[in-house]
Design an enzyme around this catalytic site. Structure first.
Site, mmCIF file in Angstrom:
data_model
loop_
_atom_site.group_PDB
_atom_site.id
_atom_site.type_symbol
_atom_site.label_atom_id
_atom_site.label_comp_id
_atom_site.label_asym_id
_atom_site.label_seq_id
_atom_site.Cartn_x
_atom_site.Cartn_y
_atom_site.Cartn_z
ATOM 1 N N ASP A 203 0.828 -1.373 0.050
ATOM 2 C CA ASP A 203 -0.219 0.001 0.082
ATOM 3 C C ASP A 203 0.846 1.272 -0.017
ATOM 4 O O ASP A 203 0.790 2.105 1.030
ATOM 5 C CB ASP A 203 -0.758 -0.163 1.323
ATOM 6 C CG ASP A 203 -1.830 1.282 1.366
ATOM 7 O OD1 ASP A 203 -2.401 1.750 0.459
ATOM 8 O OD2 ASP A 203 -1.982 1.682 2.592
ATOM 9 N N GLU A 447 3.501 -8.208 7.312
ATOM 10 C CA GLU A 447 2.239 -8.969 6.787
ATOM 11 C C GLU A 447 2.283 -9.577 5.633
ATOM 12 O O GLU A 447 1.528 -9.839 4.628
ATOM 13 C CB GLU A 447 1.199 -7.908 6.412
ATOM 14 C CG GLU A 447 0.832 -6.938 7.590
ATOM 15 C CD GLU A 447 -0.399 -5.920 7.464
ATOM 16 O OE1 GLU A 447 -1.004 -5.922 6.162
ATOM 17 O OE2 GLU A 447 -0.928 -5.476 8.268
ATOM 18 N N TYR A 500 -6.668 -3.297 12.340
ATOM 19 C CA TYR A 500 -7.457 -2.127 12.259
ATOM 20 C C TYR A 500 -8.854 -2.190 12.365
ATOM 21 O O TYR A 500 -9.693 -2.147 11.587
ATOM 22 C CB TYR A 500 -7.129 -1.674 10.665
ATOM 23 C CG TYR A 500 -5.731 -1.298 10.383
ATOM 24 C CD1 TYR A 500 -5.524 -0.073 10.294
ATOM 25 C CD2 TYR A 500 -4.822 -2.239 9.920
ATOM 26 C CE1 TYR A 500 -4.390 0.502 10.042
ATOM 27 C CE2 TYR A 500 -3.385 -1.700 9.652
ATOM 28 C CZ TYR A 500 -3.177 -0.394 9.759
ATOM 29 O OH TYR A 500 -1.872 0.164 9.497
ATOM 30 N N GLU A 536 0.933 -1.461 14.302
ATOM 31 C CA GLU A 536 0.420 -0.728 13.512
ATOM 32 C C GLU A 536 -1.043 -0.604 14.045
ATOM 33 O O GLU A 536 -1.679 -1.796 14.198
ATOM 34 C CB GLU A 536 0.132 -1.183 11.983
ATOM 35 C CG GLU A 536 1.426 -1.107 11.262
ATOM 36 C CD GLU A 536 1.290 -1.689 9.508
ATOM 37 O OE1 GLU A 536 0.035 -1.362 9.010
ATOM 38 O OE2 GLU A 536 2.045 -1.658 9.036
HETATM 39 C C1 BDP Z 1 -1.375 -2.425 6.527
HETATM 40 C C2 BDP Z 1 -0.174 -2.227 6.032
HETATM 41 C C3 BDP Z 1 0.116 -0.779 5.562
HETATM 42 C C4 BDP Z 1 -0.935 -0.219 5.117
HETATM 43 C C5 BDP Z 1 -1.992 -0.344 6.047
HETATM 44 C C6 BDP Z 1 -3.378 0.569 5.745
HETATM 45 O O1 BDP Z 1 1.014 -2.901 6.813
HETATM 46 O O2 BDP Z 1 1.389 -0.941 4.494
HETATM 47 O O3 BDP Z 1 -0.811 1.010 4.710
HETATM 48 O O4 BDP Z 1 -2.463 -1.611 6.295
HETATM 49 O O5 BDP Z 1 -4.164 -0.147 4.887
HETATM 50 O O6 BDP Z 1 -2.124 -3.555 6.808
HETATM 51 O O7 BDP Z 1 -3.560 1.555 5.885
#
Ligand code: BDP
Length: 648
Positions: A203, A447, A500, A536
């Site tokens: 991404d 990932e 997320y 993250e």
């Molecule tokens: C994570 C990835 C990262 C993405 C992020 C996203 O590691 O590179 O930019 O998601 O979706 O899973 O913002």
């Protein structure tokens, strides 16, 4: 060597010091070494021919580039993508050509005791280099430096200048790092003949070009090729184990001398390896963990060699931070004290220059990190410029140093060919960054589809080799897979998990986060009994979008999501969670897609480095965390109070 054989012989070769051949010391000036920077304008041409091979067929490296066709001015360092007004160049896939004429000092071309080296900080992705039309180097991988000894070439005739040509191909395949796939669109009723696009599973925008400084430097022909430092602590005594590698002669003497910041000699030694003992050593502490963080000694290495032409000396000075790193079942220890990562994930990304190295941007980013009270970052998702690592050493910003192993999704990307390349990349990364005290852990990937069958063997091998390369640091990879299905997790030292919640599912439902997150942490910990980093988490927000009650993409939603995570992080950091790294430090460019609004907007700063509401929230949190985890050092406490946006 096939990957299976690596698995068997690798650790042995590394233990014998055979695998890490040739040093990659950062080029520096010293009484025996000179540097000539080649940053600035280069001539440039993209090869738009159908097979992208016109440059090779027409041998564009043989004569000045302007003679084989029109050229553009291209700044170096920079990505080429966003500099021009040409839409096709922005998304170009294939070979591009860079060229630069250099005037050389007379001594470099006439003194046969001088070794002249061309160093390319990074060229994304595959590069071929010629000097005066002669092939001097090839390199795969877009994020690490490579060099060519060009002494013979520049000393072979009455030359005062040389022409450097670099062809770079940004194509990614299932076996590159990061991997990618070229999709050929063959339906000629819909696409022009020969139409293809680059597909990737990561991404961020696949910026390309000469991203980091290019330079020439000299050493004597007998020279210090590499230095390896590992440090330890015995009560108040700092221990510095050193190993110096010399090239060019077998008859030499080595003297090493460790100086403190006042320039006072604190320890001395002779010979190619040994241990220096520093009584009452100043340890290298992370930012905000000590009143004098980031203490660096200087290791001066002096080589004297006897050559046919007489005595030769070479000098190299390496910054040395004395510190230890260790991992227990539930803690990450720096100098024996629990360390809590409160920081960010970054990208090398900015307007116009793309991934190009830029000092003002770098200094701004470090000022923002310190303003934020961040003590760490991960080099998501590839190794950053060496200059970044140097600033981390100097400011005490702790680094999780990540390889470009991002987007490893397809089963082909677990093949022996891919593994072999990944091992080489780890070797290059460790070779470049092994002496940085700021680097406390290696991350081999982000990932990957670590639930796929070949992932178990792949990560077992990769992690074992990385540990063999550098037994002094823990190794991890960053996962987003399920604790039960992850085949790589048994081999890591620290579990790094991305999630997320309430962003990629349960849209808008911030209230579900605490239960989701607490359950996830408990499952991971129960299964592996290893410390966990929330590597993250985050939400997108478009700066200036406000909505209360919060809606997705508003600054309020981003802030609200972080707050829900913090509730659980505050409970679990008492037990086994050892860090939290926000996704992301700043907004950054991605491929175009309906999920992205001019890039990824999960930055707590905009791409122009202006704070969103979430930045103020994190600032308050990080300074508070710093205050709690500082070891009762009044100076840091008062610094926390001074800088903190609120009172304790
Ligand atoms: C994570 C990835 C990262 C993405 C992020 C996203 O590691 O590179 O930019 O998601 O979706 O899973 O913002």
């Amino acid at each position: 060597m096939p990957a299976g054989l690596w698995a068997a012989l690798g650790p042995l070769l590394w233990a014998c010091g055979l695998a890490l051949q040739g040093g990659m010391l950062y080029p520096q000036e010293s009484p025996s070494r000179e540097r000539k920077e080649l940053d600035g304008l280069w001539s440039f041409r993209a090869d738009f021919s159908e097979n992208r091979r016109q440059g090779f067929e027409g041998q564009w490296y043989r004569t000045p580039l302007r003679e084989s066709g029109p050229t553009l001015d291209m700044p170096v360092p920079s990505s080429f993508n966003d500099v021009s007004q040409d839409r096709q160049l922005r998304s170009f896939v294939g070979w591009v050509w860079y060229e630069r004429e250099v005037t050389l000092p007379q001594r470099w071309t006439q003194d046969l005791g001088t070794r002249v080296v061309l160093r390319i900080g990074s060229a994304h992705y595959y590069a071929i280099v010629w000097v005066n039309g002669v092939h001097v180097a090839e390199h795969e991988g877009g994020h690490l430096p490579f060099e060519a000894d060009i002494s013979k070439l520049v000393q072979s005739g009455p030359l005062s200048s040389c022409r450097i040509t670099i062809a770079i191909n940004n194509t990614l395949t299932p076996h590159t790092l990061p991997p990618g796939t070229i999709l050929h669109k063959t339906d000629i009723s819909k696409y022009p003949k020969g139409y293809f696009v680059q597909d990737t599973n990561f991404d961020f925008f696949n910026y390309a070009g000469l991203h980091r400084p290019v330079l020439l430097y000299t050493t004597p022909t007998t020279y210090i090729d590499d230095i390896t430092i590992t440090t330890g602590v015995d009560q108040d005594t700092g221990l510095v184990d050193y190993q110096v590698f010399v090239q060019g002669s077998e008859y030499f003497q080595l003297e090493v001398c460790l100086l403190d910041q006042e320039g006072k000699v604190v320890a001395q030694g002779t010979g190619g390896r040994g241990q220096l003992q520093v009584p009452n050593a100043h340890l290298w502490w992370p930012y905000l963990m000590h009143e004098h963080p980031a203490y660096l000694y200087s290791l001066e290495v002096r080589l004297t060699a006897q050559t046919a032409a007489g005595a030769v000396s070479d000098f190299y000075t390496l910054p040395v931070g004395i510190r230890t790193v260790a991992v227990t079942e539930h803690q990450f220890l720096i100098n024996g004290k629990p360390f809590y990562f409160h920081g960010v994930n970054k990208h090398e990304d900015a307007d116009i220059r793309g991934r190009g190295f830029d000092w003002p941007l770098l200094v701004k980013d470090f000022n923002l990190l310190r303003w934020l009270g961040a003590n760490a970052f991960r080099t998501s998702h590839y190794p950053y410029a060496e200059e970044v690592m140097q600033l981390c050493d100097r400011y005490g910003i702790v680094v999780i140093d990540e390889s470009p192993g991002v987007g490893i999704v397809l089963v082909q990307s677990y093949s022996n060919e891919s593994l072999q390349h990944h091992l080489e990349v780890m070797e290059e990364l460790v070779r470049r960054d092994k002496n940085h005290p700021a680097v406390v852990m290696w991350s081999v990937a982000n990932e990957p589809t670590s639930f796929l069958k070949p992932a178990g063997y792949y990560f077992k091998t990769l992690i074992a080799h990385t540990k063999a390369l550098d037994p002094s640091r823990p190794v991890t990879f960053v996962t987003n897979s399920n604790y039960e299905a992850d085949l790589g997790a048994p081999y890591v030292d620290v579990i790094c998990v991305n999630s997320y919640y309430s962003w990629y599912h349960d849209y808008g439902h911030l209230e579900v986060i605490p239960l989701h997150l607490a359950t996830e942490f408990e499952n991971w910990y129960r299964t592996y009994q290893k410390p966990i980093i929330q590597s993250e988490y985050g939400a997108g927000s478009v700066a200036g979008f406000h909505q209360d009650p919060p809606l997705m993409f508003s600054e309020e939603y981003q802030k609200g999501l972080l707050e829900q995570y913090h509730l659980v992080l505050d409970q679990k950091r008492k037990d086994y969670v050892v860090g939290e790294l926000i996704w992301n430090f700043a907004d950054f460019m991605t491929d175009q897609s309906p999920r992205r609004v001019m890039g990824n907007k999960k930055g707590i700063f905009t791409r122009q480095r202006q704070p969103k509401a979430a930045a103020f929230l994190l600032r308050e949190r990080y300074w508070k965390l710093a205050n709690e985890t500082t070891y009762h050092l009044s100076a840091v406490k008062s610094q926390c109070l001074e800088n903190s946006p609120f009172s304790f």
